[in-house]
Design a protein around this motif. Structure first.
Motif, PDB file in Angstrom:
ATOM      1  N   LEU A   1      33.821 -30.338 -13.337  1.00 55.16           N
ATOM      2  CA  LEU A   1      32.874 -31.454 -13.394  1.00 55.16           C
ATOM      3  C   LEU A   1      33.350 -32.644 -12.574  1.00 55.16           C
ATOM      4  CD1 LEU A   1      30.331 -32.835 -14.543  1.00 55.16           C
ATOM      5  CD2 LEU A   1      31.731 -33.564 -16.479  1.00 55.16           C
ATOM      6  N   PHE A   2      34.599 -33.056 -12.754  1.00 51.00           N
ATOM      7  CA  PHE A   2      35.065 -34.274 -12.102  1.00 51.00           C
ATOM      8  C   PHE A   2      35.192 -34.160 -10.579  1.00 51.00           C
ATOM      9  CE2 PHE A   2      36.523 -35.362 -16.460  1.00 51.00           C
ATOM     10  CZ  PHE A   2      35.709 -36.468 -16.606  1.00 51.00           C
ATOM     11  N   PRO A   3      35.562 -32.995 -10.017  1.00 52.57           N
ATOM     12  CA  PRO A   3      35.516 -32.904  -8.558  1.00 52.57           C
ATOM     13  C   PRO A   3      34.135 -33.226  -7.996  1.00 52.57           C
ATOM     14  CG  PRO A   3      36.836 -31.115  -9.428  1.00 52.57           C
ATOM     15  CD  PRO A   3      36.228 -31.811 -10.612  1.00 52.57           C
TER      16      PRO A   3
ATOM     17  N   CYS B   1      24.051 -41.679 -12.133  1.00 54.34           N
ATOM     18  CA  CYS B   1      25.004 -40.778 -11.481  1.00 54.34           C
ATOM     19  C   CYS B   1      24.376 -39.392 -11.433  1.00 54.34           C
ATOM     20  CB  CYS B   1      26.327 -40.729 -12.244  1.00 54.34           C
ATOM     21  SG  CYS B   1      27.474 -39.457 -11.664  1.00 54.34           S
ATOM     22  N   PRO B   2      24.097 -38.865 -10.252  1.00 50.99           N
ATOM     23  CA  PRO B   2      23.395 -37.581 -10.164  1.00 50.99           C
ATOM     24  C   PRO B   2      24.145 -36.414 -10.801  1.00 50.99           C
ATOM     25  CG  PRO B   2      24.269 -38.238  -8.019  1.00 50.99           C
ATOM     26  CD  PRO B   2      24.412 -39.423  -8.913  1.00 50.99           C
ATOM     27  N   VAL B   3      25.463 -36.522 -10.897  1.00 55.63           N
ATOM     28  CA  VAL B   3      26.246 -35.441 -11.503  1.00 55.63           C
ATOM     29  C   VAL B   3      26.168 -35.498 -13.024  1.00 55.63           C
ATOM     30  CG1 VAL B   3      28.541 -34.404 -11.679  1.00 55.63           C
ATOM     31  CG2 VAL B   3      27.810 -35.443  -9.526  1.00 55.63           C
ATOM     32  N   LEU B   4      26.141 -36.709 -13.591  1.00 54.81           N
ATOM     33  CA  LEU B   4      26.200 -36.883 -15.038  1.00 54.81           C
ATOM     34  C   LEU B   4      24.835 -36.950 -15.701  1.00 54.81           C
ATOM     35  CD1 LEU B   4      29.073 -39.527 -15.226  1.00 54.81           C
ATOM     36  CD2 LEU B   4      29.244 -37.068 -15.589  1.00 54.81           C
ATOM     37  N   GLU B   5      23.805 -37.310 -14.959  1.00 57.03           N
ATOM     38  CA  GLU B   5      22.472 -37.483 -15.563  1.00 57.03           C
ATOM     39  C   GLU B   5      22.003 -36.256 -16.338  1.00 57.03           C
ATOM     40  OE1 GLU B   5      18.352 -37.440 -16.343  1.00 57.03           O
ATOM     41  OE2 GLU B   5      19.334 -36.107 -14.884  1.00 57.03           O
ATOM     42  N   PRO B   6      22.211 -35.025 -15.834  1.00 54.06           N
ATOM     43  CA  PRO B   6      21.730 -33.856 -16.577  1.00 54.06           C
ATOM     44  C   PRO B   6      22.410 -33.633 -17.924  1.00 54.06           C
ATOM     45  CG  PRO B   6      22.108 -33.310 -14.268  1.00 54.06           C
ATOM     46  CD  PRO B   6      22.722 -34.649 -14.497  1.00 54.06           C
ATOM     47  N   ILE B   7      23.592 -34.220 -18.123  1.00 57.44           N
ATOM     48  CA  ILE B   7      24.305 -34.019 -19.398  1.00 57.44           C
ATOM     49  C   ILE B   7      24.389 -35.314 -20.194  1.00 57.44           C
ATOM     50  CG2 ILE B   7      25.623 -32.016 -18.645  1.00 57.44           C
ATOM     51  CD1 ILE B   7      27.958 -33.840 -17.992  1.00 57.44           C
ATOM     52  N   PHE B   8      23.570 -36.283 -19.839  1.00 50.43           N
ATOM     53  CA  PHE B   8      23.510 -37.574 -20.512  1.00 50.43           C
ATOM     54  C   PHE B   8      22.435 -37.509 -21.593  1.00 50.43           C
ATOM     55  CE2 PHE B   8      21.824 -42.128 -20.137  1.00 50.43           C
ATOM     56  CZ  PHE B   8      22.766 -42.641 -21.020  1.00 50.43           C
ATOM     57  N   THR B   9      22.714 -38.070 -22.782  1.00 48.67           N
ATOM     58  CA  THR B   9      21.763 -38.017 -23.893  1.00 48.67           C
ATOM     59  C   THR B   9      20.682 -39.088 -23.796  1.00 48.67           C
ATOM     60  OG1 THR B   9      23.070 -39.500 -25.292  1.00 48.67           O
ATOM     61  CG2 THR B   9      23.561 -37.130 -25.420  1.00 48.67           C
ATOM     62  N   HIS B  10      20.847 -40.033 -22.855  1.00 43.71           N
ATOM     63  CA  HIS B  10      19.913 -41.139 -22.692  1.00 43.71           C
ATOM     64  C   HIS B  10      19.879 -42.039 -23.921  1.00 43.71           C
ATOM     65  CE1 HIS B  10      18.150 -39.952 -18.792  1.00 43.71           C
ATOM     66  NE2 HIS B  10      18.494 -38.740 -19.195  1.00 43.71           N
TER      67      HIS B  10
END
Length: 416
Positions: free
Chosen positions: A261-263, A281-290
């Protein structure tokens, strides 16, 4: 601003690459565990003092990466953060000798860099020492632990390395900066000797990693906020281990982030320099609970030691019968075999009285501070590298004197 009554913890990770230094904050809800368990220092046994833990619901007294990842839920608002973050519980000693649990209302953690490495599977580390009773300004392991007194009614006060000698009406903040140089081989060595602070330049900025620990990790920085709106009384603040001076503040980390994930975050560079706005953050948005972090019940409630830790009322003794040790320094031997007498004080809520099982860990399992790694080996010219300070801006500037690219400093706002 998120209400303090609803926010328990914040975990922020700062990681950097040459193109930028992504900085984001992961919010946590209420604590998953408040108990005498420490899978790093006292694996498989009862810890000597109480900790408050956020993160993966599968936390237990023996750590494995697979167990952390298998947690049914997390207190984090990033669903893939199955790490566990913990620190000692803070208590307030009253004049009659009773102890009151002091609520931790939120936490920040953060970190930087050049070629930076993600935390490997099974990785764990410490910052600070639960047995330290003195302060050495020349030792990075000491300087990495400090306190900030938040008081918005007047000018800011300088950070201290023991408990500040005044009240902190907008929170007492305990700051812990973890080592960010790694030997590149071991996920753990006794005394956290697999990691080190930089060889020079400060514990949190501008220094090269020692030749013995040549690989830069993402830096991890905790800010634990405790309610401290009390009239100041000398010796009233007490860590769960019995320290009423404050030099023994410490933190623990067990990795539960998914590999790879972090790379991706590093590659995204400044586009993930988003602070609280993880959705940007395009990498984190899909796993963000909002939303902010939530309540997460332990997968196995039996992990919590069956004793009163102060959540139901005043205590007549610290859990584990830990004595106050500011005058004579930390006890020479572990008191983890003591029978718990941390029952409620007269007039407080009724609580149960239990006995703690003896532990097999001797003093050596507790006494090992990461200070043992603080005399780094000489650094070869080929291994010299420079990092920025904690809380970095995305745009690096050239450090002409050193010939390296050094990021600008950026402090988080006080209310964080």
């Amino acid at each position: 601003m998120i209400g303090l009554s609803t926010l328990f913890g914040i975990a922020a990770l700062l990681a950097g690459v040459s193109a930028g230094n992504p900085f984001f904050i992961v919010q946590h809800g209420t604590a998953t565990f408040t108990t005498r368990v420490d899978p790093i220092i006292n694996p498989g046994t009862i810890s000597t003092h109480v900790h408050t833990v956020v993160g993966s619901s599968s936390f237990r007294n023996e750590y494995t990466y697979e167990n952390n990842r298998a947690g049914k839920c997390t207190t984090a608002n990033v669903i893939e953060d199955k790490s566990n973050y913990w620190a000692p519980q803070l208590y307030r000693k009253h004049d009659n000798g009773t102890f009151e649990l002091v609520r931790m209302n939120r936490v920040n953690t953060s970190g930087p860099d050049e070629e930076v490495h993600e935390f490997p599977e099974g990785f764990k580390m410490l910052a600070g020492s639960s047995k330290r009773s003195t302060y050495d300004d020349n030792d990075y392991t000491n300087k990495a632990i400090s306190y900030t007194c938040l008081d918005y009614s007047g000018p800011g006060k300088p950070d201290t390395h023991g408990f500040p000698e005044y009240s902190c009406p907008q929170d007492l903040r305990a700051n812990l900066f973890f080592p960010n140089c790694w030997d590149g081989v071991n996920n753990w060595l006794e005394g956290s000797k697999h990691v080190s602070y930089p060889a020079s330049g400060g514990h949190d900025s501008g220094g090269p990693c020692p030749a013995t620990h040549p690989k830069r990790l993402m830096s991890l920085f905790y800010e634990f906020h405790f309610t401290d709106n009390y009239e100041y009384t000398l010796g009233a603040r007490v860590w769960a281990n019995g320290d009423d001076v404050g030099y023994s503040a410490h933190g623990d980390f067990t990795n539960g982030w998914p590999t790879g994930l972090f790379p991706k975050v590093f590659e995204a560079g400044s586009s993930c320099d988003v602070g609280f706005s993880i959705e940007d953050c395009p990498v984190l948005e899909p796993i963000f609970t909002h939303s902010g972090g939530g309540t997460c019940s332990p997968d196995n409630p039996s992990v919590i030691i069956d004793e009163e830790v102060g959540e139901s009322g005043l205590l007549t003794a610290l859990p584990g019968n830990n004595p106050l040790w500011s005058i004579n320094g930390a006890p020479a031997a572990s008191n983890s075999t003591a029978t718990s007498s941390s029952s409620s004080a007269p007039g407080a809520s009724s609580t149960s009285q239990t006995s703690a099982a003896p532990t097999s860990s001797g003093p050596s399992a507790i006494v090992n501070p990461i200070g043992a790694i603080q005399s780094p080996a000489p650094v070869s010219s080929s291994s010299v590298s420079v990092i920025g300070d904690v809380h970095l801006s995305p745009a690096p500037t050239q450090d002409a004197s050193a010939g390296h690219c050094k990021a600008k400093k950026r402090r988080l706002a006080a209310q964080f």
